[in-house]
Design a protein around this motif. Sequence first.
Motif, PDB file in Angstrom:
ATOM      1  N   PHE A 235      50.279  93.823  63.013  1.00 49.57           N
ATOM      2  CA  PHE A 235      49.719  94.967  62.774  1.00 49.57           C
ATOM      3  C   PHE A 235      49.317  96.424  62.809  1.00 49.57           C
ATOM      4  O   PHE A 235      48.516  96.850  62.528  1.00 49.57           O
ATOM      5  CB  PHE A 235      47.454  94.400  62.936  1.00 49.57           C
ATOM      6  CG  PHE A 235      47.459  93.001  63.222  1.00 49.57           C
ATOM      7  CD1 PHE A 235      47.337  91.841  62.054  1.00 49.57           C
ATOM      8  CD2 PHE A 235      48.027  92.395  64.717  1.00 49.57           C
ATOM      9  CE1 PHE A 235      47.666  90.662  63.010  1.00 49.57           C
ATOM     10  CE2 PHE A 235      47.472  90.904  65.578  1.00 49.57           C
ATOM     11  CZ  PHE A 235      47.527  90.229  64.118  1.00 49.57           C
ATOM     12  N   SER A 236      50.363  96.854  62.291  1.00 43.39           N
ATOM     13  CA  SER A 236      50.438  98.170  61.975  1.00 43.39           C
ATOM     14  C   SER A 236      50.388  98.344  60.905  1.00 43.39           C
ATOM     15  O   SER A 236      51.182  97.821  59.961  1.00 43.39           O
ATOM     16  CB  SER A 236      52.261  98.538  62.669  1.00 43.39           C
ATOM     17  OG  SER A 236      53.332  97.701  61.890  1.00 43.39           O
ATOM     18  N   GLY A 237      50.501  99.651  60.340  1.00 45.63           N
ATOM     19  CA  GLY A 237      50.384 100.854  59.545  1.00 45.63           C
ATOM     20  C   GLY A 237      51.530  99.644  58.379  1.00 45.63           C
ATOM     21  O   GLY A 237      51.522  98.923  57.075  1.00 45.63           O
ATOM     22  N   THR A 238      52.899 100.196  58.896  1.00 50.05           N
ATOM     23  CA  THR A 238      54.058  99.563  58.524  1.00 50.05           C
ATOM     24  C   THR A 238      54.408  98.174  57.675  1.00 50.05           C
ATOM     25  O   THR A 238      54.846  97.184  56.993  1.00 50.05           O
ATOM     26  CB  THR A 238      54.874 100.263  59.567  1.00 50.05           C
ATOM     27  OG1 THR A 238      55.262 101.405  60.207  1.00 50.05           O
ATOM     28  CG2 THR A 238      57.024 100.034  59.049  1.00 50.05           C
ATOM     29  N   VAL A 239      54.311  97.259  59.319  1.00 52.29           N
ATOM     30  CA  VAL A 239      53.735  96.375  58.762  1.00 52.29           C
ATOM     31  C   VAL A 239      52.956  95.654  57.417  1.00 52.29           C
ATOM     32  O   VAL A 239      53.045  94.819  57.124  1.00 52.29           O
ATOM     33  CB  VAL A 239      53.016  95.367  60.029  1.00 52.29           C
ATOM     34  CG1 VAL A 239      53.344  93.797  59.386  1.00 52.29           C
ATOM     35  CG2 VAL A 239      54.707  95.361  60.986  1.00 52.29           C
ATOM     36  N   MET A 240      51.353  96.027  58.049  1.00 51.34           N
ATOM     37  CA  MET A 240      50.987  96.137  56.503  1.00 51.34           C
ATOM     38  C   MET A 240      50.974  96.141  55.133  1.00 51.34           C
ATOM     39  O   MET A 240      50.798  96.007  54.266  1.00 51.34           O
ATOM     40  CB  MET A 240      49.512  96.554  57.020  1.00 51.34           C
ATOM     41  CG  MET A 240      48.909  96.383  58.006  1.00 51.34           C
ATOM     42  SD  MET A 240      48.220  94.354  57.284  1.00 51.34           S
ATOM     43  CE  MET A 240      48.470  93.610  59.472  1.00 51.34           C
ATOM     44  N   ALA A 241      51.840  97.745  55.344  1.00 54.11           N
ATOM     45  CA  ALA A 241      52.514  97.519  53.493  1.00 54.11           C
ATOM     46  C   ALA A 241      53.600  96.989  53.325  1.00 54.11           C
ATOM     47  O   ALA A 241      54.122  97.034  51.760  1.00 54.11           O
ATOM     48  CB  ALA A 241      53.208  99.187  54.494  1.00 54.11           C
ATOM     49  N   ALA A 242      54.477  96.584  54.504  1.00 52.97           N
ATOM     50  CA  ALA A 242      55.396  95.291  53.883  1.00 52.97           C
ATOM     51  C   ALA A 242      54.649  94.001  53.739  1.00 52.97           C
ATOM     52  O   ALA A 242      56.048  93.794  53.043  1.00 52.97           O
ATOM     53  CB  ALA A 242      56.352  95.098  55.706  1.00 52.97           C
ATOM     54  N   LEU A 243      54.199  93.913  54.189  1.00 54.37           N
ATOM     55  CA  LEU A 243      53.771  92.318  54.714  1.00 54.37           C
ATOM     56  C   LEU A 243      53.895  92.054  52.659  1.00 54.37           C
ATOM     57  O   LEU A 243      54.061  90.760  52.411  1.00 54.37           O
ATOM     58  CB  LEU A 243      52.031  91.956  54.084  1.00 54.37           C
ATOM     59  CG  LEU A 243      51.727  90.661  54.690  1.00 54.37           C
ATOM     60  CD1 LEU A 243      52.566  90.457  55.837  1.00 54.37           C
ATOM     61  CD2 LEU A 243      50.359  90.744  55.731  1.00 54.37           C
ATOM     62  N   PRO A 244      52.923  92.554  51.495  1.00 58.11           N
ATOM     63  CA  PRO A 244      53.579  91.856  50.149  1.00 58.11           C
ATOM     64  C   PRO A 244      54.577  92.012  49.424  1.00 58.11           C
ATOM     65  O   PRO A 244      54.892  90.734  48.267  1.00 58.11           O
ATOM     66  CB  PRO A 244      52.821  93.420  49.262  1.00 58.11           C
ATOM     67  CG  PRO A 244      51.847  94.319  50.124  1.00 58.11           C
ATOM     68  CD  PRO A 244      52.746  93.724  51.247  1.00 58.11           C
ATOM     69  N   TYR A 245      55.414  92.636  50.490  1.00 55.65           N
ATOM     70  CA  TYR A 245      57.415  92.254  49.743  1.00 55.65           C
ATOM     71  C   TYR A 245      58.089  90.966  50.490  1.00 55.65           C
ATOM     72  O   TYR A 245      59.374  91.469  50.591  1.00 55.65           O
ATOM     73  CB  TYR A 245      57.990  94.064  50.329  1.00 55.65           C
ATOM     74  CG  TYR A 245      57.681  94.920  49.152  1.00 55.65           C
ATOM     75  CD1 TYR A 245      58.226  94.966  48.463  1.00 55.65           C
ATOM     76  CD2 TYR A 245      55.938  95.881  49.688  1.00 55.65           C
ATOM     77  CE1 TYR A 245      57.218  95.812  46.857  1.00 55.65           C
ATOM     78  CE2 TYR A 245      55.260  96.563  48.719  1.00 55.65           C
ATOM     79  CZ  TYR A 245      56.203  96.428  48.114  1.00 55.65           C
ATOM     80  OH  TYR A 245      55.398  98.080  46.653  1.00 55.65           O
TER      81      TYR A 245
END
Length: 504
Positions: free
Chosen positions: A150-160
């Motif tokens: 649930f880190s910011g990095t994973v959240m930012a990567a999710l749509p990709y």
Amino acid sequence: MRKKVIVVGGGTGGLTAAMLLAHKGLQVTVFEKQNELGGRSGALRMGDYTFDLGCTMLMLKFVLDDIFELVGEKTDDHLVCKRLSPLYQLCFDDLSLNLFSDAEQTKAEFEKHFPGSGHGYELFMHKEKKRFQKLFVGLQQDYSSLSSLFSGTVMAALPYLSIGQSLYRVISRYFAEEPLKIAMTFQSQYLGMSPWDCPGAFAIIPFLEHYYGIYHVQGGINRIPAAMSRIIEKKGGEIHIGSAVRQILIKDKKAAGVVLDDGSVHHADAVIINADIAYSLSQLMTNEHRTRYTPHKLKNLRYSCSTFMMYLGLDKIWQTPAHHMFLFARDVKKNMADIFTHYQLPDDMSVYISNPCISDPSMAPPGKSALYILVPVPNTRAAIDWAQHKELFRDRVFDLLEQRPEFMGLRRHIQRETIITPHNWERDFNIFYGAPFSLAHSLDQMLCFRPRNRFEEIGNCFLVGGGTSPGSGLPTIYESARISTNGILRQYGLAPYPSNPPPH
Ligand SMILES: Cc1cc2nc3c(=O)[nH]c(=O)nc-3n(C[C@H](O)[C@H](O)[C@H](O)COP(=O)(O)OP(=O)(O)OC[C@H]3O[C@@H](n4cnc5c(N)ncnc54)[C@H](O)[C@@H]3O)c2cc1C
């Protein structure tokens, strides 16, 4: 007192971790089973011929540069790396494509054979660059806890992540022609997966090849572990080859050292496992220490395919149109189904050939060549008796190659030859199911769903290599070593190593 860390296996992951830890002043000892370091990135020697046993291509060289810089070294002081052009030649029944690390050249090649396809290529390079930048930083992260998801990095990567879409489907959005789809999806086989099963997010692999290039290291990729071992020893680390670990010592659910095959006991504050993870869990620890990775669970995880390897010392300089060549089966989808679904030897096979001597004559005696041939085949879950099939399959590979003008008469020029079958990977290299690309890289076996860098079942135990996060492949394995090393450093109150984003 200096903390003592034992590393089980002197392959890519183990040596990288040992180098990073030794630089921080920890007392590091590597135990390697073979008499040669490097594992699947090591050398196979036959007389004066040198072959890379497994890895032949260095990608994302900047990751290696970064790791060397962290320990105060420069890659170029240790290795001569050459960016290859073309990247490789791709051979279909009636078509050969040369792909380049220069996007304009590749676009022109696509246009030449498939007018109008250049636009799809431009779109691919543009969109996949964005995906790569988002995902790469995610791959540098430690997924040793569920909350890391649930880190910011994973959240930012999710749509990709293109969740639910295969690599083949993602690439089909850019290209209509089958050969181009194959040209941009066959890279799933670097992970030992089929393009039809491999997650779509791995479209970053063809992108990174085209954008950052593929490097040859003079003398072979095996020079990288050789350089690392020199640095480890310079920094006070110890390396013991020919020293197989028989058991990980575990006290109060914490790793406390190892027992070697010769019965000697070596204590440590922490243990890093680089040997194949499923093998290590099943052979180096007793069942009482494993609640998550039970024998049943290990058997039922998904694994990569295997490879049939041929290393040929030839009596002449063998000319090929490219250093790396991929010959595709007439029906690639059927080829993949034979390997991954039906678990049978493919009758219509794909073959990868590396002919390094055309870029680097140092790998063979003067006037000769060292040819490396790899055929994807099922792992040892398949009931294939390799003792019975080895010679027959070898002949079939030669029959296929010798039909082509580039390899006509190949058999007549062999001076030295070694073959590695899936059974060899399993028995001689300690690789579970003889699956040398480790656990499959399906999304449910990645990030914190893959065996974690800070191993979840045992304290003071860390994993490095293709079987943990981020996954198989040299740059990702270097990252696995950085992540696990940082876990150890933090545990002892030492400053962790920083991670850098990819260059633009
Ligand atoms: C055929 C092939 C080609 C590949 N090509 C590429 C490529 O071109 N580019 C790329 O980026 N990646 C490639 N890969 C994928 C991956 O990068 C390599 O496999 C990589 O070398 C794996 O590193 P590792 O650290 O996970 O394991 P390894 O390097 O295999 O290290 C594990 C080490 O543990 C040792 N060991 C095992 N059991 C014991 C024991 N009981 N005691 C002590 N030591 C033990 C082994 O001998 C070995 O040295 C390829 C893989 C294969 C199989």
